[in-house]
Design an enzyme around this catalytic site. Sequence first.
Site, PDB file in Angstrom:
ATOM      1  N   PHE A   1       0.869  -1.189   0.000  1.00 45.59           N
ATOM      2  CA  PHE A   1       0.000   0.000   0.000  1.00 45.59           C
ATOM      3  C   PHE A   1       0.906   1.240   0.000  1.00 45.59           C
ATOM      4  CE2 PHE A   1      -3.276   2.917   1.142  1.00 45.59           C
ATOM      5  CZ  PHE A   1      -4.487   2.285   0.955  1.00 45.59           C
TER       6      PHE A   1
ATOM      7  N   ALA B   1      -0.257  -1.745   5.774  1.00 45.19           N
ATOM      8  CA  ALA B   1       0.341  -1.556   7.100  1.00 45.19           C
ATOM      9  C   ALA B   1      -0.295  -2.481   8.136  1.00 45.19           C
ATOM     10  CB  ALA B   1       0.216  -0.099   7.522  1.00 45.19           C
TER      11      ALA B   1
ATOM     12  N   GLU C   1      -1.152  -5.418   7.884  1.00 47.59           N
ATOM     13  CA  GLU C   1      -0.638  -6.792   7.797  1.00 47.59           C
ATOM     14  C   GLU C   1       0.841  -6.899   8.193  1.00 47.59           C
ATOM     15  OE1 GLU C   1      -2.613  -5.451   5.153  1.00 47.59           O
ATOM     16  OE2 GLU C   1      -4.291  -6.417   6.176  1.00 47.59           O
TER      17      GLU C   1
ATOM     18  N   ALA D   1       3.669   3.006   4.896  1.00 44.54           N
ATOM     19  CA  ALA D   1       3.308   4.428   4.793  1.00 44.54           C
ATOM     20  C   ALA D   1       1.807   4.554   5.017  1.00 44.54           C
ATOM     21  CB  ALA D   1       3.703   4.963   3.425  1.00 44.54           C
TER      22      ALA D   1
ATOM     23  N   ILE E   1      -1.037   7.276   5.262  1.00 46.59           N
ATOM     24  CA  ILE E   1      -1.206   8.681   4.876  1.00 46.59           C
ATOM     25  C   ILE E   1      -2.660   9.089   5.071  1.00 46.59           C
ATOM     26  CG2 ILE E   1      -0.903  10.364   3.013  1.00 46.59           C
ATOM     27  CD1 ILE E   1       1.230   8.435   1.827  1.00 46.59           C
TER      28      ILE E   1
ATOM     29  N   THR F   1      -7.587   8.422   3.488  1.00 44.95           N
ATOM     30  CA  THR F   1      -8.489   7.477   4.126  1.00 44.95           C
ATOM     31  C   THR F   1      -9.176   8.027   5.354  1.00 44.95           C
ATOM     32  OG1 THR F   1      -8.629   5.291   5.138  1.00 44.95           O
ATOM     33  CG2 THR F   1      -6.598   6.487   5.502  1.00 44.95           C
TER      34      THR F   1
ATOM     35  N   HIS G   1     -10.017   5.810   7.726  1.00 44.47           N
ATOM     36  CA  HIS G   1      -9.636   4.955   8.853  1.00 44.47           C
ATOM     37  C   HIS G   1      -8.137   5.002   9.140  1.00 44.47           C
ATOM     38  CE1 HIS G   1      -9.259   2.181   5.455  1.00 44.47           C
ATOM     39  NE2 HIS G   1      -8.575   1.360   6.210  1.00 44.47           N
TER      40      HIS G   1
ATOM     41  N   ARG H   1       9.990  12.240   3.501  1.00 42.66           N
ATOM     42  CA  ARG H   1      10.643  11.283   4.414  1.00 42.66           C
ATOM     43  C   ARG H   1      11.066   9.994   3.708  1.00 42.66           C
ATOM     44  NH1 ARG H   1       7.378  14.667   6.610  1.00 42.66           N
ATOM     45  NH2 ARG H   1       7.641  15.396   8.752  1.00 42.66           N
TER      46      ARG H   1
HETATM   47  N1  INI Z   1      -2.548   0.670   4.446  1.00 41.51           N
HETATM   48  C1  INI Z   1      -1.386   1.348   4.443  1.00 41.51           C
HETATM   49  O1  INI Z   1      -0.313   0.742   4.475  1.00 41.51           O
HETATM   50  N2  INI Z   1      -1.396   2.709   4.401  1.00 41.51           N
HETATM   51  C2  INI Z   1      -2.537   3.426   4.360  1.00 41.51           C
HETATM   52  O2  INI Z   1      -2.476   4.680   4.305  1.00 41.51           O
HETATM   53  C3  INI Z   1      -3.761   2.730   4.364  1.00 41.51           C
HETATM   54  N3  INI Z   1      -4.995   3.458   4.276  1.00 41.51           N
HETATM   55  O3  INI Z   1      -4.936   4.649   4.125  1.00 41.51           O
HETATM   56  O4  INI Z   1      -6.059   2.866   4.331  1.00 41.51           O
HETATM   57  C4  INI Z   1      -3.740   1.327   4.410  1.00 41.51           C
HETATM   58  N4  INI Z   1      -4.871   0.603   4.396  1.00 41.51           N
HETATM   59  C5  INI Z   1      -4.897  -0.808   4.140  1.00 41.51           C
HETATM   60  C6  INI Z   1      -4.701  -1.629   5.381  1.00 41.51           C
HETATM   61  O5  INI Z   1      -3.377  -1.528   5.858  1.00 41.51           O
HETATM   62  C7  INI Z   1      -4.984  -3.106   5.116  1.00 41.51           C
HETATM   63  O6  INI Z   1      -4.104  -3.594   4.138  1.00 41.51           O
HETATM   64  C8  INI Z   1      -6.412  -3.351   4.641  1.00 41.51           C
HETATM   65  O7  INI Z   1      -7.329  -2.744   5.519  1.00 41.51           O
HETATM   66  C9  INI Z   1      -6.700  -4.869   4.596  1.00 41.51           C
HETATM   67  O8  INI Z   1      -6.571  -5.437   5.885  1.00 41.51           O
END
Ligand code: INI
Length: 154
Positions: free
Chosen positions: A23, A57, A59, A81, A83, A87, A89, A128
């Site tokens: 992601f 993130a 996972e 990352a 951000i 999102t 959430h 960063r």
């Molecule tokens: N995952 C990220 O690594 N960064 C993000 O900014 C992010 N946002 O914004 O939603 C994000 N979402 C996915 C999350 O980590 C899971 O992979 C997903 O919810 C499935 O479990």
Amino acid sequence: MIQEIQGQIAAGKGKYAIVVSRFNEFITSKLLGGALDGLRRHGAADEQICVVWVPGACEITVAAKRLAQSGKYAAVICLGAVIRGQTGHYEAVFQQVVRGIGQINYDTGVPTVFGVLTCETLEQAVERAGTKMGNAGANAAMTAMEMVNVMEQI
Ligand code: INI
């Protein structure tokens, strides 16, 4: 006499696992590049490095915990990352990864380094990830090597 322990920033002989999320891969691939460069510049051979990609993130922690528990790695470096701009959430993702990585450190005793950017905007993340503010992946690699060295001495 006071005994003082300080870690050297050198890869040593141990293995390093890097967990990196796909992601925001535009950013996380730069963090990975910084971490690999940091490890190699401080003496790590490619055979000492294992890179594990995960979807996001959220996972990172499950893979990082398995790696830390395996007994194969001197440290685990977590790169991602999160951000806010993208999102609703953000807070949930952010809280989960912060708490999870902290818990792995306590549970396993294996240095598990937080190299996850938590930014308001994409621009802050770019800063960063190898531009104005350095590279958080490289910093995480330095922290990992230093902690491995500290732990060897304690
Ligand atoms: N995952 C990220 O690594 N960064 C993000 O900014 C992010 N946002 O914004 O939603 C994000 N979402 C996915 C999350 O980590 C899971 O992979 C997903 O919810 C499935 O479990």
